[in-house]
Write an enzyme that holds these catalytic residues in place. Sequence first.
Site, PDB file in Angstrom:
ATOM      1  N   GLY A   1       4.746  -1.957  -4.999  1.00 57.90           N
ATOM      2  CA  GLY A   1       4.296  -2.850  -6.072  1.00 57.90           C
ATOM      3  C   GLY A   1       4.156  -2.100  -7.390  1.00 57.90           C
ATOM      4  N   SER A   2       3.596  -0.886  -7.324  1.00 59.89           N
ATOM      5  CA  SER A   2       3.433  -0.083  -8.551  1.00 59.89           C
ATOM      6  C   SER A   2       4.795   0.243  -9.148  1.00 59.89           C
ATOM      7  CB  SER A   2       2.699   1.221  -8.247  1.00 59.89           C
ATOM      8  OG  SER A   2       1.467   0.950  -7.666  1.00 59.89           O
TER       9      SER A   2
ATOM     10  N   PHE B   1       0.587 -12.904 -16.993  1.00 59.06           N
ATOM     11  CA  PHE B   1       0.729 -13.462 -15.649  1.00 59.06           C
ATOM     12  C   PHE B   1      -0.554 -14.164 -15.249  1.00 59.06           C
ATOM     13  CE2 PHE B   1      -1.770  -9.910 -14.113  1.00 59.06           C
ATOM     14  CZ  PHE B   1      -1.405  -8.871 -14.965  1.00 59.06           C
ATOM     15  N   LEU B   2      -0.426 -15.079 -14.313  1.00 58.07           N
ATOM     16  CA  LEU B   2      -1.583 -15.812 -13.784  1.00 58.07           C
ATOM     17  C   LEU B   2      -1.962 -15.233 -12.436  1.00 58.07           C
ATOM     18  CD1 LEU B   2      -0.595 -19.548 -14.257  1.00 58.07           C
ATOM     19  CD2 LEU B   2      -2.642 -18.444 -15.170  1.00 58.07           C
TER      20      LEU B   2
ATOM     21  N   ARG C   1      -4.686  -1.094 -13.271  1.00 61.22           N
ATOM     22  CA  ARG C   1      -3.507  -0.710 -14.060  1.00 61.22           C
ATOM     23  C   ARG C   1      -3.619  -1.167 -15.507  1.00 61.22           C
ATOM     24  NH1 ARG C   1      -2.860  -0.584  -9.014  1.00 61.22           N
ATOM     25  NH2 ARG C   1      -1.399   0.900  -8.079  1.00 61.22           N
TER      26      ARG C   1
ATOM     27  N   SER D   1      -5.492  -8.619  -5.682  1.00 65.60           N
ATOM     28  CA  SER D   1      -4.510  -8.479  -6.758  1.00 65.60           C
ATOM     29  C   SER D   1      -5.192  -8.296  -8.108  1.00 65.60           C
ATOM     30  CB  SER D   1      -3.587  -9.693  -6.801  1.00 65.60           C
ATOM     31  OG  SER D   1      -2.718  -9.625  -5.726  1.00 65.60           O
TER      32      SER D   1
ATOM     33  N   TYR E   1      -4.373  -5.213 -10.555  1.00 65.23           N
ATOM     34  CA  TYR E   1      -3.954  -5.290 -11.965  1.00 65.23           C
ATOM     35  C   TYR E   1      -4.965  -4.615 -12.886  1.00 65.23           C
ATOM     36  CZ  TYR E   1      -0.482  -8.822 -10.570  1.00 65.23           C
ATOM     37  OH  TYR E   1       0.576  -9.482 -10.001  1.00 65.23           O
TER      38      TYR E   1
ATOM     39  N   GLY F   1       0.793  -1.224   0.000  1.00 67.58           N
ATOM     40  CA  GLY F   1       0.000   0.000   0.000  1.00 67.58           C
ATOM     41  C   GLY F   1       0.824   1.272   0.000  1.00 67.58           C
TER      42      GLY F   1
HETATM   43  C1  LIG Z   1       0.027  -7.249  -5.322  1.00 69.38           C
HETATM   44  C2  LIG Z   1       1.143  -6.625  -4.507  1.00 69.38           C
HETATM   45  C3  LIG Z   1       2.502  -7.112  -5.015  1.00 69.38           C
HETATM   46  C4  LIG Z   1       1.060  -5.092  -4.676  1.00 69.38           C
HETATM   47  O1  LIG Z   1       2.125  -4.480  -3.945  1.00 69.38           O
HETATM   48  P1  LIG Z   1       1.910  -3.086  -3.158  1.00 69.38           P
HETATM   49  O2  LIG Z   1       3.272  -2.642  -2.742  1.00 69.38           O
HETATM   50  O3  LIG Z   1       0.898  -3.226  -2.105  1.00 69.38           O
HETATM   51  O4  LIG Z   1       1.367  -2.166  -4.329  1.00 69.38           O
HETATM   52  P2  LIG Z   1       0.944  -0.612  -4.284  1.00 69.38           P
HETATM   53  O5  LIG Z   1       1.208  -0.054  -2.935  1.00 69.38           O
HETATM   54  O6  LIG Z   1       1.610   0.034  -5.433  1.00 69.38           O
HETATM   55  O7  LIG Z   1      -0.600  -0.646  -4.609  1.00 69.38           O
HETATM   56  C5  LIG Z   1      -1.502  -1.410  -3.821  1.00 69.38           C
HETATM   57  C6  LIG Z   1      -2.921  -0.962  -4.044  1.00 69.38           C
HETATM   58  O8  LIG Z   1      -3.737  -1.491  -2.990  1.00 69.38           O
HETATM   59  C7  LIG Z   1      -4.080  -0.445  -2.070  1.00 69.38           C
HETATM   60  N1  LIG Z   1      -3.735  -0.781  -0.669  1.00 69.38           N
HETATM   61  C8  LIG Z   1      -3.834   0.029   0.349  1.00 69.38           C
HETATM   62  N2  LIG Z   1      -3.476  -0.573   1.478  1.00 69.38           N
HETATM   63  C9  LIG Z   1      -3.132  -1.803   1.158  1.00 69.38           C
HETATM   64  C10 LIG Z   1      -2.645  -2.898   1.902  1.00 69.38           C
HETATM   65  N3  LIG Z   1      -2.473  -2.825   3.219  1.00 69.38           N
HETATM   66  N4  LIG Z   1      -2.357  -4.024   1.260  1.00 69.38           N
HETATM   67  C11 LIG Z   1      -2.507  -4.090  -0.062  1.00 69.38           C
HETATM   68  N5  LIG Z   1      -2.978  -3.082  -0.811  1.00 69.38           N
HETATM   69  C12 LIG Z   1      -3.286  -1.937  -0.214  1.00 69.38           C
HETATM   70  C13 LIG Z   1      -3.262   0.715  -2.461  1.00 69.38           C
HETATM   71  O9  LIG Z   1      -3.974   1.895  -2.166  1.00 69.38           O
HETATM   72  C14 LIG Z   1      -3.108   0.510  -3.925  1.00 69.38           C
HETATM   73  O10 LIG Z   1      -4.313   0.847  -4.577  1.00 69.38           O
HETATM   74  P3  LIG Z   1      -4.313   1.428  -6.065  1.00 69.38           P
HETATM   75  O11 LIG Z   1      -4.371   0.212  -6.970  1.00 69.38           O
HETATM   76  O12 LIG Z   1      -5.562   2.228  -6.136  1.00 69.38           O
HETATM   77  O13 LIG Z   1      -3.059   2.205  -6.249  1.00 69.38           O
HETATM   78  C15 LIG Z   1       0.990  -6.936  -3.003  1.00 69.38           C
HETATM   79  O14 LIG Z   1      -0.284  -6.542  -2.583  1.00 69.38           O
HETATM   80  C16 LIG Z   1       1.189  -8.406  -2.647  1.00 69.38           C
HETATM   81  O15 LIG Z   1       2.323  -8.878  -2.479  1.00 69.38           O
HETATM   82  N6  LIG Z   1       0.078  -9.144  -2.503  1.00 69.38           N
HETATM   83  C17 LIG Z   1       0.143 -10.538  -2.046  1.00 69.38           C
HETATM   84  C18 LIG Z   1       0.766 -11.438  -3.068  1.00 69.38           C
HETATM   85  C19 LIG Z   1       0.083 -11.363  -4.399  1.00 69.38           C
HETATM   86  O16 LIG Z   1      -1.147 -11.377  -4.461  1.00 69.38           O
HETATM   87  N7  LIG Z   1       0.893 -11.264  -5.443  1.00 69.38           N
HETATM   88  C20 LIG Z   1       0.402 -11.221  -6.787  1.00 69.38           C
HETATM   89  C21 LIG Z   1       0.157 -12.609  -7.287  1.00 69.38           C
HETATM   90  S1  LIG Z   1      -0.419 -12.571  -8.938  1.00 69.38           S
END
Ligand SMILES: CC(C)(COP(=O)(O)OP(=O)(O)OC[C@H]1O[C@@H](n2cnc3c(N)ncnc32)[C@H](O)[C@@H]1OP(=O)(O)O)[C@@H](O)C(=O)NCCC(=O)NCCS
Length: 143
Positions: A78-79, A99-100, A115, A108, A112, A74
Amino acid sequence: MAKFNLRKAEPKDVPDILRLIKELAKYEKMEDQVILTEKGYSVIGFAMYYFTYDPWIGKLLYLEDFYVMKEYRGFGIGSEILKTLSDTAVKNRCSCMHFLVAESNKKSIDFYMRRGASDLSLQEGWRLFRINREGLLKMSAEE
Ligand SMILES: CC(C)(COP(=O)(O)OP(=O)(O)OC[C@H]1O[C@@H](n2cnc3c(N)ncnc32)[C@H](O)[C@@H]1OP(=O)(O)O)[C@@H](O)C(=O)NCCC(=O)NCCS
């Protein structure tokens, strides 16, 4: 005399610095008073990818694994990883990234979709298949 290199500490030195703090406290016979623990991690997420080819669309980047530790989600990490992957894909003349995602992983999927990702199973009806090792062995043994 031992050779040494004097330099400024970096985040990656945290485990060693904590070790030395403890050694110093031990030297001072007060080791049990060190309550500091190592909370920061130097690696908090990763993406695993490779390049592959599709006969219809050509070279593509296949994102195999993508993960950010829960407490660091969050914050845009990830972005930023996706941006780097996009950069890598473009620079390597890929026409897309595949990706799957597990159907149960709604967070997730939303991430995606926001985006610009499209759901190929829904839109084009693709299904994922596997032939396991037994199947491979059986076919490979056929005359
Ligand atoms: C998918 C993942 C890699 C994204 O990483 P991230 O660092 O959280 O990504 P970001 O911070 O750039 O964006 C997360 C989005 O979720 C929202 N968010 C807010 N709090 C959050 C939280 N505690 N956890 C996750 N997402 C949150 C953010 O606001 C953001 O929203 P947006 O799409 O409107 O920008 C991460 O959530 C993750 O590891 N998930 C578990 C594993 C997984 O599902 N991997 C993908 C398999 S295909």
